[in-house]
Design an enzyme around this catalytic site. Sequence first.
Site, PDB file in Angstrom:
ATOM      1  CG  ASP A 154       7.922   9.341  13.894  1.00  0.00           C
ATOM      2  OD1 ASP A 154       6.951   8.607  14.195  1.00  0.00           O
ATOM      3  OD2 ASP A 154       8.423   9.351  12.753  1.00  0.00           O
ATOM      4  CE1 TYR A 191      11.723   9.462  16.090  1.00  0.00           C
ATOM      5  CE2 TYR A 191      13.453  10.992  15.384  1.00  0.00           C
ATOM      6  CZ  TYR A 191      12.599   9.932  15.122  1.00  0.00           C
ATOM      7  OH  TYR A 191      12.651   9.328  13.904  1.00  0.00           O
ATOM      8  CD  GLU A 197      15.974   8.851  12.718  1.00  0.00           C
ATOM      9  OE1 GLU A 197      15.096   9.702  12.886  1.00  0.00           O
ATOM     10  OE2 GLU A 197      15.746   7.741  12.197  1.00  0.00           O
TER      11      GLU A 197
END
Length: 359
Positions: free
Chosen positions: A135, A117, A34
């Site tokens: 996102d 996020y 990520e």
Amino acid sequence: MAPLSESLIEWYLLNKRDLPWRNTNNPYFIWLSETILQQTRVSQGLAYYYRFTERFPQIEDLANADIDEVLEIWQGLGYYSRGRNLHFTAKFVVDELHGIFPQNFNDLLKLKGVGQYTAAAISSFAYHEDKGVVDGNVIRVISRLYQIGDDIRSPKTRQVIEKIVEDILPSGNSYLFNQAIMELGALVCLPRNPHCARCPMREYCGSFLNNSQSRFPFKSSSKPRKVRFLNYLLLEKDHRFYFSKRISKDIWEGLYEPWLAESEICHPNPDFILEQAKNKHVIGSGGYQLIKWTPPRKHILSHQELWVSVCHIQIDEFGADLPGKWVPIEGLASLPKPIIFSKILNDNANPELPLILNF
Ligand code: SF4
């Protein structure tokens, strides 16, 4: 499960790409992926993910590594604060949390470099917490599905979208839903010319039904980029090159660069940088030999437009005491440095400049 979520997940299970971070519940690997994938395309991020997981298979390996090595592997991805935060957080988890990654959204948020996020993504994909992961892809899909025309730069609009995602998340299967909607945005609901004909969301999609896909999402124009002129002097003496580490809170913090003089205007020839170097006694009294002049070249960062020039000279004598280090030619490749130098110096490579080929 609501029909919308069901159709989306069904589509995902049949069409998803086989990506390595989808075949693991290991929060360390998911955190790595990520972090790498922020502002980065999957095709580019994949190679970095393999490099990181091969070199640092456990979080302890990353924590014990030298920051220069981490940044060297990160080289080319940009946003170098992400690489520094990875290293800092790995050390924190190992030293302060006994090597155990936090296991829920709120605790993940306390880690340096982990925002809303990333915390949502790790908690959803590693621990299956019912948390919406929003996102850029998800914002695009939701704004088209629900015809949200407000500016997506506004935090308020983002909150509206997050609330919608929370409302439609299928409890217990939210990790699949999150993966599915992100994948739909990446493969089908593209920024331009979305493939609506093969989209499983067609019958629920307001913008498809109204043929208004191109109006969503709406994003106001961004501030103009700051323009900077970076004039570099690549000093060479006895096959060693001068580099110093950038330490200020600025772009490229922690990376190495040649001697720099920044200017307010663009200098189309090497006179300015050579003048600066002489005034600051960087060049010894023995003078110098000009090897190569690379005129200003544009390099775009998210908020800055850089014009980078490199004047490569050989000197016979040291000038003033410089704070950086003289790197032998064999050490140049592994020196963490902004990618622009690799590009400029590789482009300069020619049979007359065999040294440059080794960058
Ligand atoms: Fe996007 Fe078209 Fe699917 Fe709507 S129907 S979600 S606009 S791809």
